[in-house]
Design a protein around this motif. Structure first.
Motif: not given
Length: 149
Positions: A1-8, A81-88
């Motif tokens: 069961m895979q989750k997205k960043v928005e979960r946390i 130079t920033v490594t970032s992510c998105q809620p999705g």
């Protein structure tokens, strides 16, 4: 069961602290005072991410300050130079990047590059471990025939 960043994301929002690029380094240092805060996100005047400052960055720069205070600007210290992510984004993919780059925290930004949180590696591991434990229990139940008669 895979989750997205928005979960946390709720936990990530609690860790978000920001300063503007014209803030003083000492202001960023004050925000990092405490065990839960490890990263300050530096934003431009429109609120978009410009860089990040870690506790390590603060210690490295403060050690070079003279006089009774350091008047260096946050923008002079930040990592640009920033490594970032998105809620999705998928959490396991973000974890791969965090692990590969040796990061402890990663900013979460919206589609406009406005910070909405800071993910902590410990939180990601906890969620991913929960998924693994759940999958393991499903497999064990399947193998011994519980619930599949």
């Amino acid at each position: 069961m895979q989750k997205k960043v928005e979960r946390i994301l709720p936990a990530a929002r609690e860790r978000l602290v920001t300063v503007r690029t014209d803030a003083l380094l000492i202001d960023a240092a004050r925000l990092l005072n405490g065990p839960q805060m490890n990263l300050v996100v530096v934003c431009d005047e429109s609120g978009k991410i410009s860089g990040v400052i870690t506790k390590t960055d603060i210690v490295a720069r403060i050690s070079h300050c003279t006089g009774c205070s350091c008047t260096m600007a946050a923008a002079d210290v930040m990592t640009r130079t920033v490594t970032s992510c998105q809620p999705g984004d998928w959490l396991h993919e973000v974890w791969s990047v965090v692990k590969q780059r040796g990061l402890k925290n990663i900013p979460v930004v919206d589609q406009n590059s406005v910070p909405v949180g800071v993910l902590n590696a410990r939180d990601m591991v906890r969620i991913l471990l929960e998924d693994t434990e759940y999958e393991e229990s499903l497999l064990r139940d399947y193998v011994v025939g519980i619930g599949y008669r």
